[in-house]
Structure formats: C-alpha cells, structure tokens
Design a protein around this motif. Structure first.
Motif, PDB file in Angstrom:
ATOM      1  N   GLY A 259       0.830  -1.196   0.000  1.00 28.79           N
ATOM      2  CA  GLY A 259       0.000   0.000   0.000  1.00 28.79           C
ATOM      3  C   GLY A 259       0.863   1.244   0.000  1.00 28.79           C
ATOM      4  N   VAL A 260       0.218   2.399   0.190  1.00 26.37           N
ATOM      5  CA  VAL A 260       0.967   3.651   0.121  1.00 26.37           C
ATOM      6  C   VAL A 260       0.431   4.585   1.203  1.00 26.37           C
ATOM      7  N   LEU A 261       1.333   5.342   1.828  1.00 25.07           N
ATOM      8  CA  LEU A 261       0.902   6.261   2.881  1.00 25.07           C
ATOM      9  C   LEU A 261       0.254   7.482   2.250  1.00 25.07           C
ATOM     10  N   MET A 262      -0.840   7.915   2.876  1.00 22.42           N
ATOM     11  CA  MET A 262      -1.493   9.105   2.339  1.00 22.42           C
ATOM     12  C   MET A 262      -0.611  10.319   2.601  1.00 22.42           C
ATOM     13  N   ALA A 263      -0.827  11.357   1.811  1.00 23.75           N
ATOM     14  CA  ALA A 263      -0.022  12.568   1.964  1.00 23.75           C
ATOM     15  C   ALA A 263      -0.435  13.290   3.241  1.00 23.75           C
ATOM     16  N   GLN A 264       0.553  13.810   3.946  1.00 27.17           N
ATOM     17  CA  GLN A 264       0.284  14.515   5.194  1.00 27.17           C
ATOM     18  C   GLN A 264       0.404  16.011   4.954  1.00 27.17           C
ATOM     19  N   SER A 265      -0.521  16.746   5.523  1.00 28.68           N
ATOM     20  CA  SER A 265      -0.337  18.190   5.489  1.00 28.68           C
ATOM     21  C   SER A 265       0.408  18.596   6.763  1.00 28.68           C
ATOM     22  N   ALA A 266       0.738  19.874   6.875  1.00 33.77           N
ATOM     23  CA  ALA A 266       1.511  20.329   8.038  1.00 33.77           C
ATOM     24  C   ALA A 266       0.758  19.991   9.321  1.00 33.77           C
ATOM     25  N   PRO A 267       1.461  19.394  10.285  1.00 32.72           N
ATOM     26  CA  PRO A 267       0.765  18.953  11.495  1.00 32.72           C
ATOM     27  C   PRO A 267       0.301  20.121  12.358  1.00 32.72           C
ATOM     28  N   ILE A 268      -0.784  19.881  13.075  1.00 33.99           N
ATOM     29  CA  ILE A 268      -1.269  20.870  14.032  1.00 33.99           C
ATOM     30  C   ILE A 268      -0.690  20.545  15.412  1.00 33.99           C
ATOM     31  N   ARG A 269      -0.879  21.444  16.349  1.00 35.81           N
ATOM     32  CA  ARG A 269      -0.411  21.209  17.714  1.00 35.81           C
ATOM     33  C   ARG A 269      -1.600  21.267  18.666  1.00 35.81           C
ATOM     34  N   ILE A 270      -1.439  20.596  19.786  1.00 34.59           N
ATOM     35  CA  ILE A 270      -2.486  20.687  20.804  1.00 34.59           C
ATOM     36  C   ILE A 270      -2.074  21.794  21.761  1.00 34.59           C
ATOM     37  N   THR A 271      -2.960  22.763  21.933  1.00 33.36           N
ATOM     38  CA  THR A 271      -2.549  23.911  22.742  1.00 33.36           C
ATOM     39  C   THR A 271      -3.226  23.943  24.112  1.00 33.36           C
ATOM     40  N   ALA A 272      -4.286  23.156  24.294  1.00 31.66           N
ATOM     41  CA  ALA A 272      -5.012  23.204  25.557  1.00 31.66           C
ATOM     42  C   ALA A 272      -4.117  22.804  26.727  1.00 31.66           C
ATOM     43  N   THR A 273      -4.362  23.405  27.873  1.00 29.41           N
ATOM     44  CA  THR A 273      -3.598  23.051  29.072  1.00 29.41           C
ATOM     45  C   THR A 273      -4.195  21.776  29.669  1.00 29.41           C
ATOM     46  N   PRO A 274      -3.335  20.824  30.008  1.00 31.09           N
ATOM     47  CA  PRO A 274      -3.873  19.589  30.586  1.00 31.09           C
ATOM     48  C   PRO A 274      -4.651  19.874  31.868  1.00 31.09           C
ATOM     49  N   ARG A 275      -5.763  19.225  31.996  1.00 27.37           N
ATOM     50  CA  ARG A 275      -6.515  19.288  33.247  1.00 27.37           C
ATOM     51  C   ARG A 275      -7.094  17.903  33.482  1.00 27.37           C
ATOM     52  N   SER A 276      -7.409  17.621  34.714  1.00 23.71           N
ATOM     53  CA  SER A 276      -7.967  16.323  35.038  1.00 23.71           C
ATOM     54  C   SER A 276      -9.366  16.493  35.589  1.00 23.71           C
ATOM     55  N   ALA A 277     -10.109  15.394  35.557  1.00 25.32           N
ATOM     56  CA  ALA A 277     -11.455  15.426  36.109  1.00 25.32           C
ATOM     57  C   ALA A 277     -11.375  15.536  37.625  1.00 25.32           C
ATOM     58  N   ALA A 278     -12.465  15.961  38.240  1.00 25.94           N
ATOM     59  CA  ALA A 278     -12.499  16.041  39.697  1.00 25.94           C
ATOM     60  C   ALA A 278     -12.302  14.643  40.266  1.00 25.94           C
ATOM     61  N   PRO A 279     -11.644  14.549  41.429  1.00 24.40           N
ATOM     62  CA  PRO A 279     -11.464  13.214  42.006  1.00 24.40           C
ATOM     63  C   PRO A 279     -12.815  12.600  42.365  1.00 24.40           C
ATOM     64  N   ARG A 280     -12.849  11.286  42.317  1.00 22.13           N
ATOM     65  CA  ARG A 280     -14.122  10.628  42.620  1.00 22.13           C
ATOM     66  C   ARG A 280     -14.336  10.607  44.138  1.00 22.13           C
ATOM     67  N   LEU A 281     -15.582  10.428  44.528  1.00 21.64           N
ATOM     68  CA  LEU A 281     -15.893  10.314  45.952  1.00 21.64           C
ATOM     69  C   LEU A 281     -15.480   8.920  46.426  1.00 21.64           C
ATOM     70  N   THR A 282     -15.143   8.837  47.698  1.00 21.64           N
ATOM     71  CA  THR A 282     -14.512   7.601  48.168  1.00 21.64           C
ATOM     72  C   THR A 282     -15.436   6.396  48.099  1.00 21.64           C
ATOM     73  N   HIS A 283     -16.754   6.617  48.192  1.00 26.19           N
ATOM     74  CA  HIS A 283     -17.639   5.460  48.173  1.00 26.19           C
ATOM     75  C   HIS A 283     -17.989   5.055  46.743  1.00 26.19           C
ATOM     76  N   GLN A 284     -17.485   5.803  45.775  1.00 30.52           N
ATOM     77  CA  GLN A 284     -17.832   5.505  44.386  1.00 30.52           C
ATOM     78  C   GLN A 284     -16.679   4.848  43.644  1.00 30.52           C
ATOM     79  N   PHE A 285     -17.034   4.256  42.550  1.00 33.69           N
ATOM     80  CA  PHE A 285     -16.031   3.715  41.647  1.00 33.69           C
ATOM     81  C   PHE A 285     -16.099   4.488  40.339  1.00 33.69           C
ATOM     82  N   ARG A 286     -14.960   4.562  39.668  1.00 34.03           N
ATOM     83  CA  ARG A 286     -14.987   5.247  38.386  1.00 34.03           C
ATOM     84  C   ARG A 286     -15.060   4.171  37.299  1.00 34.03           C
TER      85      ARG A 286
END
Lengths: 449, 784
Positions: free
Chosen positions: B657-684
């Motif tokens: 096969g053949v690799l498709m042509a790539q255009s100029a790559p984009i970057r991810i600019t968002a700042t990493p954030r995490s979800a709120a911690p779960r409550l102790t009696h719960q499971f994620r």
C-alpha cells in the motif's frame, strides 16, 4: 598378571566408613586444597595448575578441562559452573559412587573451580534416580555451608560461592550439556544447537557457562594440592592421571576401578585379579564396548590396547564416559544390538527428525528380526536408515541430528552387523539365533516351535 | 586493495555455482533462496527464530576444513562459503530426512484439507526419495481432537516442526500449546483443562506445514485446487492487515494472512480471519426493504430509491439541509465514503460523522504522525490506548515483538492492565479522567526523562475508555508532545476505515455536528431524517439513553447496510450494501496507509456498493455526482483530495500500500486538566471493547459468535474484599439516574477504585450509565 599401579586419588575414601561426612573428609585431608587455593593462590594460578595437569574431561568427549576453562569470555558476568551429574548411559556408574561415597571431594572441587573461573554460582545437576547420592550431597552441602567451605567469604577469604542442587527428572538426554542447561532453566530437556549456543559463550540463562563432569571436578582438589605436574606424571603423557572405569557384563567381578590412565589395558581390567578377575565361567570375550553404549564395539584383537584416549580414538571408537561392557562367546549379538538401540530410541528427546523417527525405526526392524519376522532386505535397510542419521556411518560419527544421541544408536548396529552379519542373516533365515548363544527371545520362540 | 579496516557490510558466497551477496548474520537458507535455489524445509519460518528441528534444510558447505553437511536455517552466511543444495551428500541427507518424516505420517492426503497446498506433500514429490521402505506400524492417535473452539489437531499428521508452538509462545505470547511426552511419542498438546484459546490461533493453522492443524471454519469446505483467490486488505479493525481472500464456488471460504513488512508480517487475528462467515450469512439483506404496515418487506431498487429520494426531498425542501444527518462510512471503502461525502456536499448536509461517539476527534489525524513500523522502531512508545490485544490485535503483536526484542520500551498509562502490560517497561494505572495528570507526572520522572532522550518517541493513542471523554487522552497526548516536541502520534481508532472516511469527508463540516450532536438534535426535533451508512448507533453509541431517545423521536431513517441491525430495524427504507469481498476499493488503516480491497465473489442478492447507492440516490434527487464507474470514482477522489493523491496509481495500493499525503501537522494547545477526584464510596467506570462482542460480523459468524462472553463487572480483589462481595455475585451499578445489574468478576488487572465492564457483550447493557456530556462516569456499586 601384573598391572601398572598408581595412587588412589578420587576413590581414596571409598573404604573410609565415614568418608562421606565432613568430619571424615577433613580427617583424611579434605578441604586442604581449598584453603590453599583461596589463601595463597590467585585464580589464574589455580587455572594454570589444572592446565598443567592436562586432565581430560571425564564426561565422554575427553576435552582438556583446563583448556575448556579458558573459553570463558573475559569480563562477562555473571558466569556459571554447571556440574553434570546426570550419568545415565547403560553401564556407567562411576559418578554415582563418587557422589555417594565422597560428596565433599566433589564440593571442594566445585568451589576451587569456581574460584579459578571467577564464578560465584554453581549448579550441581544430579540424575533423578540417584536418591542416595542426592541425600549424601544434600547432607554434605549443608555441612560445607555450616563449616564455611561454601557460601560467603569462604575460609575467611573474600571469595564467595553458592552451590545449588538440582535433581533431574529421568531423561538420558539431559546428560547432553545444552539439554542439561535447558532443564536447569525449567524447560524441556532438549539440546540446543551449537552454534550458536556454545555454553562457554551462551550457556545457562544465555550467560557464559562451564559444564564439567563430576569425576573431572573430583580430581581438582588433588591437582591443586599436589600440583598439576604431579598429576600429569601419573598415567600416560597422552592420558594423564588416574581414571575411573565402570566394568559390567560377563566378567567375574564387575565394578568401578580407578586405574592409571593410558597405560592399563582392557585385558588387564577384564582379567587381573585386582580388577574383574576374568570372564565368567572361564569363557572368552566375543566383543566389548570400550566407552559407553554409544561407542563402536571392540573385539578380542583390541584386548591388549591401552586405555589411552588417542589410541582408542585411532582404533575407531572411544573411551567416552568409561563404561566398559564385556560380552562373552554366548552373547546373542542381534539381541545385544537391539537392547542398546532400544535404549537410545526410548531416550530420544523427540526434537529432531532423524533421531526421533530413525532410532525408533531401527529398533522396530531389529525387534522384528528377533521375533522371527526379519526380511533379507532388512540388513541393508538398517544401514540405509543409519545413513540418514549419521551420513557415512563413520567414526567419529557425522550427524544429521542436533546432538550425538541419534548417531549413538548407529554405533551398535554398525559394529554388530559388520562383525557378526551371519548372526543377523541366521535370524532372518531361521527366526532364531545361531547355535551356542543364549537369547531370551529364542527360548521364547523355541517353546512355540 | 580495499581498506581492510572498514567493516564489511556484505559477504559473498557461492550457491550452486552462482555467486550471491548477503548481509552478515543472514541465514544460509535465505541466501540460498534469494539466489534462486529452493531449500526444502518445514520448521524454518522467516518470522520466527530458527530451531533447526526438522533437519530438512541440510545443504553441503565447503569451508576451510573441507566439505560438511550443515542445517541451512541455523548456519549464518560467511564470506567465501561454497554451498551446494543439490550435491549427492546433500540430496541423500534431504531424501533421508523426508523418508523419516513420512515414516509415521498417515498419508491420508485424499481426505486432508492440506492436500494440494501441503509443504510436506509438495516437498515429498520434489525432494523425497519416491517411495518409503517403512513397513512397521505407524503411530496412532485419536484424530482429530479440538484444542480450542476454532482449531483441531491431528497428531498423526503432525511432523513436530515446532511452528505452532513457537508461534504461540514467541509471536502471540500465549504459550498454551507445547510438546508433551518424549521421543517417538512426542506430541503437541494443550495443558490439562486449558484450551488453546489464543486470539491468534488461526495463524497456527496457516503456518502448519502439514494438515495437523485445521480450523473449524474451513474444515472440509473446499479443496485447494478448487480455490480462487485475490489479495486484499482486512477492514475488521484499523490495522489493515493484508490478506488473501479465497473462495470456492462463489462463496468465501478462507482468509489467509499475507506477509507485508510494514503491517502484519503475515499474521491475522482470529476475528479478522474467521469473520468471512458473516459475508455468507443467510441473514444478509439481499434486496431493498421498505416499511409496510410496521414491518420491513422486500421491494425493488427503483421503488426503494424512489421512496428514499422522496423522503430526503421532502425534508430538504421543508426544513433545509440541517434537518438531514448522515452517520457512517467507516465500514466501507475510501471511495464509498467519498461518494457519500460528495452527495452530502451537493445537498448541503454538514452534519455527518463516520465515528459513533466512540472514537477520537478527527484532529488527531492532523497531529505529527508515526507509522506502525516507526512506532515499533521507536526506543520509547507511550501507550495511551485501549487494550490493543483486544481491539487492534496485530498491532499488539508488532509492539509486543518490539518490546520482546528489547529495542522498544513501552510506557503504558491505563485504568486497567492490558495485553501489553507484561511487556511494558512501565505500566501505570490511573483513575479515568486522571490520565493527563499521571502522564505529566511521569514526564518529570528522572528515569522516564532519561528514556525519552534515547531517540524517537511515539504516542499510541486511542479511546481507552468509552465511559470517559476522549478529551483527557487528547490532553495527555498534548502533554507528551509539549515535553517531547519531536514525538509523533499513532492514532488507533478501532473501526476499519475511520481514517479513510474522515479523510474522504465523512466528518462533521461544522462544530457540533458529530454523532452525539446529531443524536441530540434528533431528540430535540431539529433533525428529521437520519441516513445510516453501515452504522448501528443503537448498538455502538456509548450514550445509550441519548441514542434511544433519538431513535424514539426520529421521523425518518434511511439505512444502507448488509444486515438488519438494531438501528436498521427503525428504517423506512433499507438499501442492501455489498460486503467485504463483494466490492473493490481502497481502505485506509490507522497509520494512513491506503491499500486495496478486492472483490472475490458475486454480491449477495441485489446488493450494491455504498458508492453506487450514493450515486443512484443523488440522481434520484436530481444531482449528478459524475460517477458512473469505480475507476472514474477513484480518479475523482484521488484528484480532488490531496491526501489520497499518492493512491492515484492503482499499482501503489497493492501489497504494502501507500501512505497518504500529510499536510503540516497541528499542535495541541489546551492546558492539561484532570477530572475532579471521585468520591470515596464511588467507583470510576471503565468501559472498553473486547475482541469477541455482539458486533454484527462476529455475531453472524458461526465460528466466532459463541466466543462472545457474558458481561461482568471487573473489580480489583482488594475492592471486592472491602465490599464483602464474592466472585460471581450479582451487583448493581448505578449512576446518572440509571442502574444495571451484572455479575461480579474479581480481576486484579483493574486498578483499585475502578470498575471495568466490557462493551457490547451479552447481558445487561452498561451503556445505560454512560452520558456523552459527562466527562467521567462515577458509579455506586451495591451488592444485591
């Protein structure tokens, strides 16, 4: 008959009632060599003594142990010493006695060898069926650890070594060094290919590994104690030291004898009163196996040959592991041949085709002959199948197989058929052995006649 | 004179009188074959380590110490070797080994599946002695015995070459078969009470050099000389393994893996290998269907197209193009997706999505890209992906191989252990929603920093958890790309041709027009007509409540599919689609490699390829897409979409096969954030796919359907102990106002605080707890 004499080196404690205990061993001069080695010699000096002794490996191939030790690549650690105590060939039982009667001598030899090799771990692999030897070795090893002859800072030096005992599970092939390594690693005991798996370079856990026979290492305390030159002065220049031979078969007093290497003859072993004391019932030798079941057979004309490696090699056989089997004039050569081939067929590990299929085929053809169903073309067939396992059916054998087990089954066929073809032909024609030989099969058939 | 100090990069040797150049380290057997001398062999396989067991490949080599017979699969090439593959001694040895191999072989070739394509049979003729002198009784075993649900073993035929056992241990990492007994009684066997339940068991059947291993799907189905075949690409998942599609009497009977260096090395997973059965299923839609008095009844193409056209025209005229949405395209070819995108463009329909809310945002394909080969050659692979062994099985084989060769270190960050965890250099567990934080922390670990400096870094990223927003993995990937600017990404979406469909235009053309948004719009009454192109949202969209509400309120559904799925049941018009093996086209794998899929059999009933249906429907709506044949379609596609330009040459898409042509790559600019911690009696909640589920191609394949398991709640033994619940007990999981009851499975692969439930399995549907607009799903677990 006068026989050459020499010191008892490794069997010296066979007559000492408590020779297998630490107390008995030390009382009779044990562990002196080890103290000497670790306190006043460098590893290289120990190695040099073993090299100077020119001791040939006692496991079968007869390769000089000192030279083998030199094959370890410099600076590669960890490296291991593996001791092959998986003695299982029919008629071979010298290592078992060494382990049962003088376990400390072996342990001392192992520790000294590890010192010379800069190894800190040794594995002693003992055949599964040797329960008594295992007990004795385990007891001795515990004593040796308690007395600081094994373990940390041996005899107060900064040299430490551990010995691990491993019991086999009952497979002859594990006596082959690479199969033994596989077994030690917990795999099926099947040989590795050489190349690339030369143990000295890629051995146990793919690390440099020296595999030595029990008897070889049992000699090391003497060599270090008395000096390599002393050892070399015993026996013949081409086969140095004392060597153990296990004689069985049709002799009056079968047993294990430590004899001067290279100068004692087969006849002396069979006939001298110090050794086997003659052939049973005053009979005569028809054939004998000079060095284990895989060796080419010898005949009466070889009786006066010395037990000297190059001499025996040149005559087309080998001293192997020192198992000598005598067959007198009443032996059914077809049956004898079948018994040995059956051993190899049963012990084939099944890894490679020629051995797995070939040895079994040979065994079945021979059994068919013994059962009275041989065909005239079967003798040629035996050679043809043998040719597929060992091209040229020559000595030393060439092989299409991975290890020498397959060609081992060819030796008895080549020996017996070439010398006693008429006995095979007689079986094929009459369904029974020639007159004058004893065969359990013929008796069985006769009762049905 | 040449400079002797320079290391020699090639050695020259002579094979049967011809001189050959080889690379040091090459095996003699490969050098011989390259020179044109075939060396008979059985145990040797180029993709596995040589073992030298069959002894068939003996050749004669003249070296410094004279001539000797050597086993060419274990002997490295050396300069000046003079090799003869046909000298008298070599021939004698080869004939001898073959006679020995045949001694105990049953020679039941007339009733053996392998007869006609059997290496033993072929080489017995080409290199054997011609006749056997073996008159003793042969070995006997019960034959055949099943060693798994898919594979049968005939020990009488087996020549003990170690190929299957080596494959299982060395390639698949499932050492479930091994040799037992010794000598002449040696046999391949499973361990007691443990079947050979490897996801890759079919490969052992393919590489068996005799008929000892046969597959339940192919046994006695055809004789090799009745087979027709064509090379193609598997579209079951997005790895895109090259296959050979084989048919007999116009029915698919077998897929075999083809060895291409860049992708699958000849291997296939069992799901991809055996799901050809679904193409032959009696349940296929053979003719158009229309709803009449509440049930779907067969009709003609003209009636169905007329009806579909009328629906679309009415909705477009009355409500405008935003009242029409299209979901699907990833199960078809690039050309299918392109034609549907063209149709959508011409109608002004912008809400279209090839993914079903279970994939990744399309921008991941615009990040700096790594190929599979580049990933496997990277010193470091960071795995932020689902369990590849379950979802992209052959990629698992490739990465496992790289890790086992010690050339690649895998750093895995996942909520539960996966198939690759035991090969990972570091495998870190995290709570769903916490991946960005855990990755950021790892990136400042001194050992990891050290490791990342050792060369290329590839992030293998995918949708590891369907009960969690994909945003977190995107942010975690962004964190790696920020810390290692040269790092590249291999996006592992699950469905076969997602990447091709997205590239062809089957992706939202405005914000808020993805599958979840489409379904929300339907539920809100804003979208009246939903067109499904090989999509089953009711089974595949994670948010079950949303999709159920949408289907309850949707006015019109037009479906293009091969089966009447859950979703297709709601359609007014069903247009039957050609399946894999019934149409030509190209497909695009996860790394952007375009390769062809081929037609082997006549399509079922009057089914048509998706692209043709798009063109016909367009005509019905008074639009001419300008497509009247497949070659025309392809030309249009490769000339109008720059990424597909390299695929314009029909030759380029064959083989590798053949690799498709790539255009100029984009970057991810968002700042990493995490979800709120779960409550102790719960499971994620962690929800992910396993290989065998209720997917239609699995369900409609009789060999595979029974392998789908019952759903269960997987929980760490520590948590189970804390809750005082035993393995197998029923537990109630509740969240977001819904609850499901499932049996508990104690499973230490799951991190503490997490419960993991497989997706789309038999039993209660875990999707009831998932909401697309809730970033992580916290559940309460009650013992009942």
């Amino acid at each position: 008959m006068s026989v050459p004499s020499g010191p008892r080196i490794i069997t010296s404690r066979f007559d000492v009632a408590d020779g297998h205990t630490y107390a008995g061993y030390v009382r009779t001069g044990g562990y002196v060599s080890l103290r000497k080695a670790v306190s006043s010699m460098t590893p290289q000096q120990v190695h040099d003594e073993v090299k100077a002794a020119e001791i040939q490996g006692r496991g079968g191939a007869g390769f000089p142990a000192g030279t083998k030790w030199g094959f370890l690549p410099a600076g590669v650690h960890p490296r291991y010493l593996v001791i092959n105590g998986d003695e299982s060939e029919p008629g071979t039982y010298k290592d078992r006695l060494l382990m049962e009667r003088d376990p400390h001598q072996l342990i001392e030899g192992i520790v000294i060898a590890c010192y010379a090799l800069n190894a800190s771990q040794a594995f002693l692999y003992v055949r599964g069926e040797m329960a008594h030897a295992q007990e004795r070795l385990a007891q001795a090893l515990n004593e040796a650890y308690a007395s600081n002859m094994v373990g940390k800072n041996i005899c107060g030096s900064d040299f430490s070594v551990d010995i691990t005992l491993t019991w086999g599970a009952g497979a002859y092939i594990v006596g082959e060094e690479t199969a033994l390594i596989e077994s030690l690693e917990g795999e099926r005991g099947m040989p590795r290919l050489k190349p690339p798996f030369f143990p000295a370079v890629k051995g146990l856990y793919m690390q440099p590994t020296i595999v030595n026979n029990v008897e070889t290492l049992a000699n090391v305390p003497y060599i270090v104690g008395q000096g390599g030159g002393d050892f070399k002065s015993i026996g013949a220049p081409t086969s140095t030291g004392m060597r153990m031979f296990a004689v069985s078969g049709h002799v009056n007093k079968p047993g294990v004898f430590e004899v001067p290497n290279g100068v004692t003859t087969f006849r002396m072993l069979f006939e001298a009163p110090e050794y086997c004391g003659g052939i049973r019932n005053g009979g005569s030798i028809k054939a004998f196996i000079p060095g284990g079941a895989s060796a080419m057979w010898f005949f009466p004309e070889h009786l006066d040959m010395a037990l000297d490696k190059p001499t025996v090699d040149k005559a087309g056989s080998m001293l192997g592991s020192g198992a000598i089997v005598a067959m007198d004039q009443t032996t059914d050569m077809v049956a004898a041949c079948w018994r040995i081939v059956r051993f190899f067929a049963r012990e084939s590990c099944g890894k490679c085709t020629p051995c797995r299929e070939g040895t079994t085929w040979l065994e079945r053809v021979l059994k068919r002959m013994l059962d009275g169903h041989g065909r005239p073309e079967d003798i040629d067939l035996l050679f043809e199948v043998s040719e597929s396992i060992s091209p040229g059916i020559a000595w030393p054998p060439r092989q299409t197989t991975i290890c020498p087990l397959g060609p081992s089954a060819v030796s008895p066929i080549a020996s017996a058929v070439r010398r006693f073809r008429h006995e095979f032909e007689h079986y094929i024609e009459h369904g029974r052995p020639i007159d004058g030989v004893e065969s359990p099969f013929a008796t069985h058939l006769a009762s049905h006649a | 004179m040449t400079d002797t100090a320079a290391p020699k990069t090639t050695v020259s040797l002579t094979v049967d009188g011809r001189s050959v150049e080889a690379t040091p380290g090459d095996l003699l057997i490969t050098a011989c074959e390259r020179s044109g001398s075939f060396v008979p062999h059985f145990c040797y396989h180029p993709r596995m380590s040589p073992v030298g067991m069959c002894r068939q490949c003996i050749v004669e080599v003249e070296g410094p110490r004279g001539k000797s017979l050597v086993v060419s699969c274990m002997t490295p090439v050396a300069d000046g070797q003079v090799v003869s593959t046909t000298s008298e001694p070599a021939k004698r040895a080869q004939e001898g080994v073959l006679e020995l191999l045949l001694a105990n072989h049953p020679l039941d070739c007339p009733v053996c599946d392998k007869g006609g394509e059997c290496p033993l049979q072929d080489q017995a003729f080409s290199h054997g002695p011609g006749e056997s002198r073996y008159v003793e009784e042969k070995r006997h075993y019960e034959k055949p015995i099943p060693i798994s649900d898919l594979v049968f073993l005939d020990r009488e035929r087996c020549i003990l070459c170690d190929r299957c056992t080596r494959f299982a241990g060395e390639v698949a990492g499932d050492p479930l078969i091994s040799f037992t007994s010794r000598g002449n009684n040696t046999q391949v066997m499973t361990f007691p009470d443990e079947p050979f339940s490897s996801y890759f068991s079919g490969n052992t059947v393919q590489i068996c050099p005799v008929g000892a291993l046969t597959s339940s799907a192919y046994r006695f189905k055809a004789r090799p000389w009745d087979l027709e075949q064509v090379e193609s690409t598997c579209t079951t998942c997005s790895v895109g393994c090259r296959t050979v599609v084989q048919s007999s009497r116009d029915e698919l009977v077998r897929y075999q893996g083809v060895d291409v260096e860049s992708v699958n090395w000849g291997w296939l997973c069992d799901r991809g290998r055996f799901n050809f059965e679904s193409v032959n299923s009696r349940n296929r839609v053979h003719s158009p269907l229309m709803r009449k008095d509440g049930t779907l009844v067969e009709t003609t193409w003209s009636t169905a197209l007329d009806a579909a056209g009328r629906i679309l025209r009415t909705v477009l005229n009355d409500k405008g193009p935003d009242a029409v949405s299209i979901i699907g395209g990833a199960r078809g070819t690039n050309e299918d997706a392109f034609a549907w995108a063209q149709l959508a463009d011409s109608l002004g329909v912008t809400a279209r999505d090839a993914q079903l809310g279970d994939g990744l945002p399309a921008e991941v394909f615009a990040l700096p890209q790594a190929t599979i080969a580049e990933a496997c050659a990277s010193p470091t692979v960071i795995l932020l992906a689902p369990d590849l062994k379950e979802e992209l099985p052959v990629l698992y084989l490739r990465l496992r191989d790289a890790a086992e060769k010690r050339t690649t270190r895998i750093i895995e960050v996942s909520p539960r252990a996966t198939g690759l965890s035991r090969y990972a250099w570091k495998s870190v567990r995290h709570d769903p929603g916490d991946q960005p934080r855990v990755v950021s922390e790892l990136l400042s670990d001194r050992d990891v920093v050290d490791q990342l400096s050792r060369g290329n870094v590839t992030v293998v990223m995918g949708r590891g958890n369907l009960a969690e927003s994909p945003e977190f993995t995107l942010l975690a990937t962004g964190a790696v790309l920020a810390a290692v600017p040269t790092a590249r990404v291999l996006p592992v979406v699950r469905r076969g041709n997602v990447r091709g469909a997205v590239t062809a235009g089957m992706t939202p053309q405005r914000p808020d027009a993805d599958t979840n948004a489409i379904l929300s719009s339907i539920a809100a009454g804003k979208v009246e007509c939903l067109v499904l192109v090989g999509a089953d949202p009711l089974s595949d969209v994670p948010d079950a409540d949303l999709v159920r509400r949408a289907f309850a309120s949707v006015k019109h559904v037009i479906a293009v599919d091969t089966f009447v799925t859950e979703s297709v049941r709601h359609a007014e018009v069903v247009l039957p689609a050609s399946a894999y093996g019934e149409k030509v086209g190209t497909t695009t794998n996860c790394e952007g490699r375009v390769s062809d899929v081929a037609q082997k059999i006549t399509t079922a009933g009057t089914a048509r390829p998706d692209w043709m249906i798009a063109a016909e429907l367009a005509l019905e709506l008074g639009v001419d897409l300008g497509i009247s044949s497949y070659p025309e379609l392809r030309d249009t596609m490769t000339s109008s979409i720059a990424a597909f330009a390299p695929a314009a040459d029909a030759k380029a898409v064959r083989g590798e096969g053949v690799l498709m042509a790539q255009s100029a790559p984009i970057r991810i600019t968002a700042t990493p954030r995490s979800a709120a911690p779960r409550l102790t009696h719960q499971f994620r909640l962690h929800v992910s796919r396993v290989m065998y589920d209720r997917a239609v191609a699995t369900n409609e394949s009789p060999s595979l359907a029974p392998l789908a398991r019952e759903a269960a709640v997987h929980m760490n033994s520590g948590d189970a102990q804390r809750l005082g619940v035993r393995d197998g007990a029923s537990v109630r999981l509740s969240s977001n106002g819904s609850a499901v009851v499932l049996p508990l499975a104690i499973d230490d692969a799951v991190a503490r605080g997490v419960v993991s439930v497989p997706f789309n399995q038999h039993g209660s549907d875990i999707r009831q707890l998932i909401r697309h607009d809730v970033a992580v799903t916290d559940v309460v677990v009650e013992v009942i």
